[in-house]
Scaffold this motif. Sequence first.
Motif, PDB file in Angstrom:
ATOM      1  N   SER A   1     109.665  78.464  64.264  1.00 29.52           N
ATOM      2  CA  SER A   1     109.189  77.392  65.147  1.00 29.52           C
ATOM      3  C   SER A   1     110.348  76.659  65.819  1.00 29.52           C
ATOM      4  O   SER A   1     111.400  76.450  65.204  1.00 29.52           O
ATOM      5  CB  SER A   1     108.409  76.345  64.337  1.00 29.52           C
ATOM      6  N   ILE A   2     110.108  76.220  67.053  1.00 29.05           N
ATOM      7  CA  ILE A   2     111.109  75.407  67.752  1.00 29.05           C
ATOM      8  C   ILE A   2     111.373  74.129  66.941  1.00 29.05           C
ATOM      9  O   ILE A   2     112.516  73.684  66.815  1.00 29.05           O
ATOM     10  CB  ILE A   2     110.620  75.082  69.177  1.00 29.05           C
TER      11      ILE A   2
ATOM     12  N   ASP B   1      96.615  67.032  60.998  1.00 25.76           N
ATOM     13  CA  ASP B   1      95.963  67.767  62.083  1.00 25.76           C
ATOM     14  C   ASP B   1      95.732  66.727  63.167  1.00 25.76           C
ATOM     15  O   ASP B   1      94.983  65.762  62.955  1.00 25.76           O
ATOM     16  CB  ASP B   1      94.638  68.351  61.568  1.00 25.76           C
ATOM     17  N   VAL B   2      96.376  66.882  64.308  1.00 22.86           N
ATOM     18  CA  VAL B   2      96.310  65.822  65.329  1.00 22.86           C
ATOM     19  C   VAL B   2      94.931  65.684  65.972  1.00 22.86           C
ATOM     20  O   VAL B   2      94.699  64.742  66.729  1.00 22.86           O
ATOM     21  CB  VAL B   2      97.398  65.972  66.427  1.00 22.86           C
TER      22      VAL B   2
ATOM     23  N   LYS C   1     100.643  71.533  80.151  1.00 23.45           N
ATOM     24  CA  LYS C   1     102.066  71.132  80.188  1.00 23.45           C
ATOM     25  C   LYS C   1     102.348  70.212  81.386  1.00 23.45           C
ATOM     26  O   LYS C   1     103.173  69.298  81.289  1.00 23.45           O
ATOM     27  CB  LYS C   1     102.975  72.360  80.235  1.00 23.45           C
TER      28      LYS C   1
ATOM     29  N   ILE D   1     110.423  81.752  73.754  1.00 23.87           N
ATOM     30  CA  ILE D   1     110.961  82.132  72.440  1.00 23.87           C
ATOM     31  C   ILE D   1     109.813  82.748  71.643  1.00 23.87           C
ATOM     32  O   ILE D   1     108.691  82.218  71.668  1.00 23.87           O
ATOM     33  CB  ILE D   1     111.491  80.893  71.675  1.00 23.87           C
TER      34      ILE D   1
ATOM     35  N   THR E   1     107.598  82.932  69.012  1.00 22.67           N
ATOM     36  CA  THR E   1     107.115  82.134  67.871  1.00 22.67           C
ATOM     37  C   THR E   1     105.646  82.484  67.656  1.00 22.67           C
ATOM     38  O   THR E   1     105.061  83.247  68.438  1.00 22.67           O
ATOM     39  CB  THR E   1     107.216  80.631  68.177  1.00 22.67           C
TER      40      THR E   1
HETATM   41  O1  0WD Z   1     108.214  80.200  74.152  1.00 19.88           O
HETATM   42  C1  0WD Z   1     107.893  79.284  73.407  1.00 19.88           C
HETATM   43  N1  0WD Z   1     107.645  79.510  72.131  1.00 19.88           N
HETATM   44  C2  0WD Z   1     107.818  77.898  73.963  1.00 19.88           C
HETATM   45  C3  0WD Z   1     107.127  76.922  73.302  1.00 19.88           C
HETATM   46  C4  0WD Z   1     108.498  77.632  75.246  1.00 19.88           C
HETATM   47  C5  0WD Z   1     108.391  76.277  75.680  1.00 19.88           C
HETATM   48  C6  0WD Z   1     107.664  75.350  74.999  1.00 19.88           C
HETATM   49  N2  0WD Z   1     107.038  75.679  73.829  1.00 19.88           N
HETATM   50  C7  0WD Z   1     106.288  74.638  73.139  1.00 19.88           C
HETATM   51  C8  0WD Z   1     104.881  74.955  72.711  1.00 19.88           C
HETATM   52  O2  0WD Z   1     103.960  74.923  73.787  1.00 19.88           O
HETATM   53  C9  0WD Z   1     104.639  73.848  71.701  1.00 19.88           C
HETATM   54  O3  0WD Z   1     104.331  72.651  72.384  1.00 19.88           O
HETATM   55  O4  0WD Z   1     106.936  74.285  71.960  1.00 19.88           O
HETATM   56  C10 0WD Z   1     106.004  73.710  71.053  1.00 19.88           C
HETATM   57  C11 0WD Z   1     106.165  74.392  69.714  1.00 19.88           C
HETATM   58  O5  0WD Z   1     105.749  75.714  69.816  1.00 19.88           O
HETATM   59  P1  0WD Z   1     106.424  76.943  69.044  1.00 19.88           P
HETATM   60  O6  0WD Z   1     107.513  76.483  68.197  1.00 19.88           O
HETATM   61  O7  0WD Z   1     106.625  77.999  70.044  1.00 19.88           O
HETATM   62  O8  0WD Z   1     105.196  77.482  68.174  1.00 19.88           O
HETATM   63  P2  0WD Z   1     104.737  77.345  66.656  1.00 19.88           P
HETATM   64  O9  0WD Z   1     105.832  77.684  65.722  1.00 19.88           O
HETATM   65  O10 0WD Z   1     103.479  78.170  66.527  1.00 19.88           O
HETATM   66  O11 0WD Z   1     104.382  75.813  66.519  1.00 19.88           O
HETATM   67  C12 0WD Z   1     103.300  75.212  67.175  1.00 19.88           C
HETATM   68  C13 0WD Z   1     102.478  74.524  66.139  1.00 19.88           C
HETATM   69  C14 0WD Z   1     101.290  75.234  65.511  1.00 19.88           C
HETATM   70  O12 0WD Z   1     101.433  76.421  65.103  1.00 19.88           O
HETATM   71  P3  0WD Z   1     100.162  77.473  65.180  1.00 19.88           P
HETATM   72  O13 0WD Z   1     100.873  78.706  65.537  1.00 19.88           O
HETATM   73  O14 0WD Z   1      99.596  77.417  63.826  1.00 19.88           O
HETATM   74  O15 0WD Z   1      99.189  77.052  66.255  1.00 19.88           O
HETATM   75  O16 0WD Z   1     101.709  73.466  66.614  1.00 19.88           O
HETATM   76  C15 0WD Z   1     100.956  73.032  65.498  1.00 19.88           C
HETATM   77  C16 0WD Z   1     100.885  74.154  64.518  1.00 19.88           C
HETATM   78  O17 0WD Z   1     101.708  73.950  63.440  1.00 19.88           O
HETATM   79  N3  0WD Z   1      99.596  72.676  65.813  1.00 19.88           N
HETATM   80  C17 0WD Z   1      99.061  71.549  65.338  1.00 19.88           C
HETATM   81  N4  0WD Z   1      99.600  70.569  64.582  1.00 19.88           N
HETATM   82  C18 0WD Z   1      98.776  69.545  64.243  1.00 19.88           C
HETATM   83  N5  0WD Z   1      97.510  69.469  64.644  1.00 19.88           N
HETATM   84  C19 0WD Z   1      97.738  71.543  65.790  1.00 19.88           C
HETATM   85  C20 0WD Z   1      96.944  70.448  65.397  1.00 19.88           C
HETATM   86  N6  0WD Z   1      95.653  70.337  65.740  1.00 19.88           N
HETATM   87  N7  0WD Z   1      97.508  72.675  66.504  1.00 19.88           N
HETATM   88  C21 0WD Z   1      98.659  73.358  66.516  1.00 19.88           C
END
Ligand code: 0WD
Length: 274
Positions: A18-19, A64-65, A162, A191, A193
Amino acid sequence: MMMKGKKGIILGVANNKSIAYGIAKQCSEQGATVAFTYLNDSLKKRVEPIAKELSSESLVYPCDVSNEEEIKNLMISLKRDLGEIDFVVHSIAFSPKDGLTGRFSDIGKKSFGIAMDISVYSLIEVVRELKPIMSDNCSVLTLSYYGGVKYIPNYNLMGVAKAALEMTVKYLAEDLGEDGIRVNAISAGPIKTLAAAGIGEFKFMLNWNEKHSPLKKNVTTTQVGNSGMYLLSDLSGAVTGEIHYVDAGYNIMGMPAVKLDENGKQTIAYNGEK
Ligand code: 0WD
């Protein structure tokens, strides 16, 4: 030690790809105390070892938001365990599947609401609920992507979310400026993820960005973590409402650069061929 003595909360670690993990690690290495939230019990098992690795095993909370009560309880727990907080990282996004595949015009109303609620409104709610325990130079950071500014294939509903998130950053920054609270976003390059796995043809995006960015590479969570740490630290004390690109420069390109191949023919570095 740029973050020595600072305490903060990071929402959105799903695993060590994760980021949010990259940001947590860099903040911790610079002396910060970092607390974590997890979305559900299956992610709790992933977050706990990460918290342990960063000496935060007693600072892991459910959130959980989409659940107002859990956000309110988070504030109560943080007040009890940390007193004040100096930074908040919101690294959360979600879209139902029909928001990230198929035709944009087919996106359903329910999916639209869910994506905006989890990916955008949650920033406003988290900031409002945690504000009573924010220190008077607290820094808030969220994560965006270029698909909120320009069309990106398959990013569809998340692009709209976004765009809204980036404006939310600006309005929050103005609103909270008088309280000394800064609000910024990092617009990261793609990235691989867990969240990215839900985006159609993500590998194509990675290849395209790598070949066509000025730096000719994709970004890492460590690089986003370092820039995030800067935005959370006092080094960025006069920076707010900013969308800071950490994307190997991709966002400056209007068209792919053209090179001459060995036959003197104009060509681009990658045309999407697999
Ligand atoms: O390429 C990428 N990976 C990019 C991500 C490029 C640019 C931006 N981002 C953004 C994403 O849109 C997000 O806003 O970075 C942020 C983090 O994303 P990530 O690190 O790529 O992804 P991940 O490791 O999956 O973390 C996002 C997490 C969720 O993971 P999952 O995969 O289970 O949906 O957001 C959390 C959860 O842990 N999440 C929540 N947390 C609390 N309440 C909820 C929720 N309802 N829903 C998702």
